[in-house]
Design an enzyme around this catalytic site. Structure first.
Site, PDB file in Angstrom:
ATOM      1  N   ALA A  18      12.524  -4.678  11.046  1.00 42.88           N
ATOM      2  CA  ALA A  18      11.674  -3.498  11.149  1.00 42.88           C
ATOM      3  C   ALA A  18      12.779  -2.425  11.722  1.00 42.88           C
ATOM      4  CB  ALA A  18      10.737  -3.545  12.157  1.00 42.88           C
ATOM      5  N   ARG A  24      13.179   8.959   4.139  1.00 43.94           N
ATOM      6  CA  ARG A  24      12.471   9.562   3.053  1.00 43.94           C
ATOM      7  C   ARG A  24      11.002   9.718   3.497  1.00 43.94           C
ATOM      8  NH1 ARG A  24      14.554   5.679  -1.327  1.00 43.94           N
ATOM      9  NH2 ARG A  24      12.747   6.582  -2.569  1.00 43.94           N
ATOM     10  N   GLY A  89      23.698  -4.149   8.092  1.00 41.40           N
ATOM     11  CA  GLY A  89      23.323  -4.699   7.010  1.00 41.40           C
ATOM     12  C   GLY A  89      22.334  -5.662   7.384  1.00 41.40           C
ATOM     13  N   ASN A 236       9.228   3.508   0.552  1.00 42.09           N
ATOM     14  CA  ASN A 236      10.193   4.177   1.191  1.00 42.09           C
ATOM     15  C   ASN A 236      10.100   5.509   1.468  1.00 42.09           C
ATOM     16  OD1 ASN A 236      12.311   2.054   1.224  1.00 42.09           O
ATOM     17  ND2 ASN A 236      11.965   1.999  -0.903  1.00 42.09           N
ATOM     18  N   SER A 415     -42.038  17.969  20.646  1.00 42.13           N
ATOM     19  CA  SER A 415     -41.101  18.563  19.896  1.00 42.13           C
ATOM     20  C   SER A 415     -40.353  19.733  20.554  1.00 42.13           C
ATOM     21  CB  SER A 415     -41.642  18.972  18.580  1.00 42.13           C
ATOM     22  OG  SER A 415     -42.068  17.962  17.864  1.00 42.13           O
TER      23      SER A 415
END
Ligand code: UD1
Ligand code: MG
Length: 457
Positions: A18, A24, A89, A236, A415
């Site tokens: 993660a 992007r 990597g 992405n 009411s």
């Protein structure tokens, strides 16, 4: 190790990568915290891993990503997080979790956190390939457009190598069987295989994919497990996020309908990963279920209703245009009508709040009737206060109940009342200006005004 699944006796460790920047996405928030079906992509990936009976989860996050680490712990309290300081990597990222790896496991699973649609069954298939004798099992798919993906190069002994797009020859680029990025490695061999990976490629990165050729060079077997492209979809950018959301929504709708829920226009109903809906419930069009919602059996959910952390018991009716906010609990056979908002409130069995009301921080007993336009005034700008309405009470239309206040069982409120004091059981409370009448006043008023107009002409 047993994970409770029949036939599963292998200890599993998942390393979830993660550490991506996700530039992007054009977002202030890290990519893996963007949501699909109401929870982060990271939480989706972790849930799927847990669903495949993997007990130990290690999450690799980028530097200063306390938010991602916190989300990982929220999704899997027992998970450990590791920081990959430099991005050298995918294999380098996996090795950031080296201490977890060194504790040993039978099955190591490597998962990309930006792949939110993977199903537990797919992880189980990768594990099954290891149990079947492969040392490395790679998830592959037939790509409609393979550009950018690693290509799976297969020979008569199984998977021979993975060639990254940038490193591939023209012949290799013609291959459409691609690497989804998920991989399972025999846990006993994984440390030495990963340690052998070197950055000898176009991007000068430590490629995880080299695990395959290294295993093969040692006489070990590598296998491919295939999945539909839709399931391995990576996110992405926000266009791909929406595409993943669409797939997730159809899965949730399909499951609900197969479990006995009627949806008149399923394409307009939006659910969350944890939405639960009972049998014979009917969902009209344009309904949204946020996280934490449970709907019972035989409920009618009418159009344009919105739910968030709320529950509705059997045989109730909600909507159209109802909003159930966190803590709304609608009991059996109750009716919540149009333009009604309920928050942190229990509505008792058989009670009705049929029109244009706000009921917040309240308890309503059984078989009460809350008239149109009733408002619980629960907030004074600083604190929230509660309203209690007893069983069988009748609140006349357009009343304001100023909390904290209690309406006794069976009481009536006239009411248009503003109720500021408790009302005892079975009493009538009226809190409004008294009506008075002056006979002939209107006629006299008109005559006086008309006389004035004539004088002006
Ligand atoms: C990777 C695979 C490729 C596969 C593709 C599928 C490798 C070398 N290549 O390529 O075969 O077809 O995924 O989508 O594995 N990451 C880190 N730290 C790093 C580098 C990456 O955490 O130093 C994470 C990224 O955040 C991402 C994942 O690993 O979640 C994959 O990295 P990415 O750079 O997207 O690899 P791809 O070029 O897509
Ligand atoms: Mg990628």
């Amino acid at each position: 190790m047993s994970d409770g699944r029949p036939g599963y006796q292998r200890a599993g460790l998942a390393i979830v990568l993660a550490a991506g920047e996700g530039t992007r996405m054009k977002s202030a928030m890290p990519k893996v915290l963007h949501k699909v079906a109401g929870r982060s992509m990271l939480a989706n990936a972790i849930a799927s891993v847990a669903g495949a009976g993997i007990e130990r989860i290690a999450v690799v996050v980028g530097p200063n990503r306390e938010d991602v680490a916190a989300e990982a712990v929220k999704a899997a309290p027992a998970s450990e997080t590791f920081v990959q300081v430099e991005r050298l990597g995918t294999a380098h990222a996996v090795l950031a979790a080296r201490p977890a790896l060194d504790k040993g496991c039978d099955d190591l699973l490597i998962v990309f956190a930006d792949t939110p649609l993977i199903q537990p069954a797919t992880f189980l298939a990768l594990r099954a390939a290891l149990a079947d004798g492969a040392s490395v099992a790679v998830l592959g798919f037939e790509a409609r457009d393979p550009t950018g993906y690693g290509r799976l190069l297969v020979d008569d002994k199984g998977l021979a190598a993975i060639r990254e797009h940038k490193d591939a020859s023209a012949d290799e680029r013609a291959v459409t069987l691609c690497n989804a990025g998920l991989m399972a490695i025999d846990g006993r061999l994984a440390p030495s295989i990963l340690d052998a990976i070197r950055p000898n490629n176009a991007q000068n990165e430590f490629y995880l994919t080299d695990a395959v050729s290294i295993a093969r060079a040692r006489g070990l077997r590598a296998a491919v497990v295939r999945a539909p492209e839709e399931e391995v979809m990576g996110v992405n950018d926000r266009v791909q996020l929406a595409a993943a959301e669409a797939v997730a929504q159809w899965r949730l709708r399909d499951k609900a309908m197969r479990d006995g829920v009627t949806m008149i226009a399923p394409e307009t109903v939006f659910m969350s990963f944890d939405t639960r809906i009972g049998r014979d419930t009917i969902i009209e069009p344009n309904v949204i279920f946020g996280p934490g919602v449970t709907i019972g059996e035989g409920v009618l959910v009418r159009a344009f209703s919105h739910f968030d952390s709320a529950s509705v018991a059997d045989r109730s009716a909600v909507g159209p245009f109802a909003r159930l906010r966190p803590g709304a609990r609608i009991d059996v056979g109750a009716k919540i009508g149009n333009f009604v908002e309920i928050k942190s409130a229990h509505i008792g069995p058989g009670s009705a709040v049929s029109h244009l009301s706000y009921i917040g921080d309240a308890t309503v007993g059984a078989k009460a009737n809350i008239g149109a336009g009733t408002i619980t005034c629960n907030y004074d700008g600083f604190d929230k206060a509660r309203t209690e309405i007893g069983a069988g009470a009748f609140i006349g239309s357009n009343s304001a109940l100023v909390a904290p206040v209690r309406i006794g069982e069976g009481a009536y409120v006239g009411s248009g009342s503003v109720i500021t004091k408790d009302v005892e059981a079975d009493a009538l409370a009226v809190g409004r200006g008294r009506q008075f009448e002056k006979s002939g006043w209107a006629r006299a008023f008109r005559q006086a005004r008309e006389g004035r107009e004539k004088k002006r002409v």
